[in-house]
Design a protein around this motif. Structure first.
Motif, PDB file in Angstrom:
ATOM      1  N   TYR A 126      17.362   7.652  37.558  1.00 13.35           N
ATOM      2  CA  TYR A 126      16.860   8.646  36.610  1.00 13.35           C
ATOM      3  C   TYR A 126      15.832   9.562  37.283  1.00 13.35           C
ATOM      4  N   GLY A 146      17.887  16.883  30.184  1.00 16.17           N
ATOM      5  CA  GLY A 146      17.781  18.177  30.865  1.00 16.17           C
ATOM      6  C   GLY A 146      18.313  19.303  30.009  1.00 16.17           C
ATOM      7  N   GLY A 157      19.798  11.487  31.856  1.00 14.94           N
ATOM      8  CA  GLY A 157      19.030  12.569  32.460  1.00 14.94           C
ATOM      9  C   GLY A 157      19.654  13.919  32.154  1.00 14.94           C
ATOM     10  N   ASP A 158      20.999  13.949  32.173  1.00 13.73           N
ATOM     11  CA  ASP A 158      21.700  15.215  31.910  1.00 13.73           C
ATOM     12  C   ASP A 158      21.426  15.694  30.497  1.00 13.73           C
ATOM     13  N   GLU A 169      17.709  11.988  39.406  1.00 16.26           N
ATOM     14  CA  GLU A 169      18.367  13.042  38.607  1.00 16.26           C
ATOM     15  C   GLU A 169      17.362  14.042  38.073  1.00 16.26           C
ATOM     16  N   MET A 170      16.251  13.534  37.555  1.00 19.21           N
ATOM     17  CA  MET A 170      15.256  14.426  36.969  1.00 19.21           C
ATOM     18  C   MET A 170      14.557  15.244  38.056  1.00 19.21           C
ATOM     19  N   ILE A 178      22.368   5.049  29.595  1.00 21.76           N
ATOM     20  CA  ILE A 178      21.089   5.432  30.199  1.00 21.76           C
ATOM     21  C   ILE A 178      21.232   6.147  31.541  1.00 21.76           C
ATOM     22  N   ARG A 179      22.164   5.651  32.365  1.00 21.74           N
ATOM     23  CA  ARG A 179      22.305   6.191  33.710  1.00 21.74           C
ATOM     24  C   ARG A 179      22.511   7.699  33.726  1.00 21.74           C
ATOM     25  N   LEU A 228      16.704  18.122  38.636  1.00 18.25           N
ATOM     26  CA  LEU A 228      16.575  19.030  37.488  1.00 18.25           C
ATOM     27  C   LEU A 228      15.270  19.837  37.575  1.00 18.25           C
TER      28      LEU A 228
END
Lengths: 437, 40
Positions: free
Chosen positions: A79, B24, B20-21, A82-83, B16-17, A86
């Motif tokens: 996470y 976002g 993030g998308d 990924e963030m 959960i994995r 972003l």
């Protein structure tokens, strides 16, 4: 009792979302800044949101033990990654959109108009690219873990500092002063988390040193460090958890690595086992007994679930957290049904195989060895871990089991996928990946 | 196997994995809403 749940996950994501919005909320709270056109405002909005995510990267870095149990450490790191990407996109979009909306803003990068401002903004742009690229392609850049850690920490703090200073200086959205003070206060807390991880924790751990009692060779070029506490009781941990270890007299050393504990819990001595793979583990065989060590932890939620049997799919040295579970079960005479699928390339490389035979005598453990290159006459499983193999060895009542996966990435992906195909709820699948960075 | 991977990815998307998308996307919407305030 399940540790992962939709409710907890939803709570944390909502919490995250609100916290990421804080800079934007501060900007529109009480007094509304003058409107400057849609495109420019989108650019500004992305800057604030990017800053919000960047700050939270310090909180969701995998080192805050209160957050990790809700998701698992590898999910948190995934996470975080990924963030981070972003935040990188949002923050870079911020100047691009603003300049496209009004090219007059290019002057922010003009050293002739304001040298410190131009330098700071150019630094942030380059630092963001380096930070993101070095995290995604660390190995391709040939960057050692220690150097990457240093670069990551320094650049993150630098970007955060410039980001907050920039918001303060522009002031258009953060007027009156109280808005700026609140923003600085929140981000000072995020910055403190780095300070806490890199300085306060090592400072505290120096009061609880450990020492290497002995170093034992294992099969397949693996080495086990036996660590004993010096002048304290040791560490309370759950089997399957991991620690960060710093070897040598200096607890502040950048060289700090995570390793699964392999010993049973409820005993002062801790053992960790690693294969000679990287720069750090290659030195283990030469470590002298008596060498000082500092441990941080325990971390992780890759631990047995109360009331559930265990289905373990382990590959190579990924067996380490399972060894802690099995040794603990043996010590506690825990007779839960346990199935271990243990994949290795060759029979002579099966680490802990003799000990596993011994443990099988004491508890309800069934070990299924899977060999990629089996010896002649081998009658066991061979090839790679796949759905058919797992199905052949599946428990009669899979609902009574929790599923644990740890090993090389291809095996881990295949096993996760297979378990999902076999109808296992994702909340019952625990996987541990250390090769994130 | 390919179909299976696709299904797996789809399933993980809502776990959960891949959250993030979603977060976002929501944050992007928030930034756009912020920019739309002048039209309110």
């Amino acid at each position: 009792m399940m540790k992962y749940s939709y409710r907890k996950g939803f709570f944390w994501l909502l919490f995250y979302f609100v916290l990421a919005l804080v800079p934007l909320l501060i900007a529109v709270a009480v007094t509304r800044p003058e409107y400057r056109g849609f495109a420019l405002e989108v650019g500004v909005g992305l800057g604030f949101v990017g800053l919000g995510i960047l700050g939270l990267q310090f909180l969701f870095s995998g080192r805050i033990s209160q957050i990790a149990p809700s998701f698992g450490m590898d999910n948190i790191l995934q996470y975080h990654r990924e963030m981070g990407i972003l935040a990188f996109l949002f923050i870079l979009a911020h100047p691009v959109i603003i300049i496209l909306a009004d090219s007059d803003f290019l002057r922010y990068f003009d050293p002739g108009e304001n040298l410190p401002r131009a330098l700071a903004l150019i630094f942030v742009t380059i630092a963001l690219i380096v930070l993101t690229a070095s995290s995604i392609w660390r190995l391709k850049f040939g960057l050692s873990y220690e150097n990457w850690r240093l670069v990551h920490g320094v650049l993150s703090l630098g970007i955060l500092f410039v980001g907050v200073s920039h918001s303060w200086q522009v002031a258009h959205y953060l007027d009156p002063l109280w808005k700026r003070i609140i923003l600085v206060g929140i981000f000072a807390f995020y910055g403190y988390l780095v300070f806490h991880t890199r300085l306060v924790r090592p400072w505290l751990s120096r009061k609880k040193p450990w020492k290497v009692a002995k170093v034992n060779p294992e099969r397949d070029n693996c080495w086990t460090l036996h660590l004993v506490p010096v002048g304290h009781k040791g560490m309370d941990f759950k089997c399957g958890q991991f620690i960060w270890i710093t070897l040598g007299p200096n607890p502040f050393a950048l060289q700090q690595h995570p390793f699964s504990i392999t010993s049973a819990c409820d005993q002062p001595e801790i053992t960790i086992t690693a294969k000679e793979l990287g720069d750090f583990t290659a030195t283990w065989k030469d470590i002298e007994p008596g060498t000082k060590a500092f441990l941080e932890g325990p971390f992780g939620s890759f631990t047995p679930v109360k009331g559930k049997n265990l289905f373990l799919v382990m590959g190579g040295i990924g067996i380490t957290p399972a060894m802690s579970m099995l040794r603990t079960m043996q010590k506690q005479q825990d007779q839960r049904e346990t199935i271990l699928i243990y994949a290795n390339p060759r029979w002579e490389e099966v680490t802990f195989r003799e000990e596993l035979e011994e443990i099988q005598q004491d508890i309800d453990l069934k070990v299924i060895h899977v060999l990629e290159e089996p010896p002649e006459g081998w009658e066991g499983e061979e090839g790679l871990v796949n759905t058919e193999l797992l199905e052949r060895n599946f428990p009669e009542k899979p609902g009574d089991f929790a599923f644990y996966i740890c090993g090389p990435k291809p095996m881990q992906d295949a096993a996760e996928l297979s378990l999902r195909d076999l109808g296992i709820d994702w909340r019952l699948i625990y996987s541990e990946r250390f090769k994130i960075i | 196997m390919k179909k299976s991977i696709k299904k797996h990815k789809k399933l993980f998307y809502i776990t959960i994995r891949r959250m993030g998308d979603l977060v976002g996307l929501l944050l992007l919407l928030a930034a756009i809403l912020f920019a739309l305030r002048g039209f309110g």
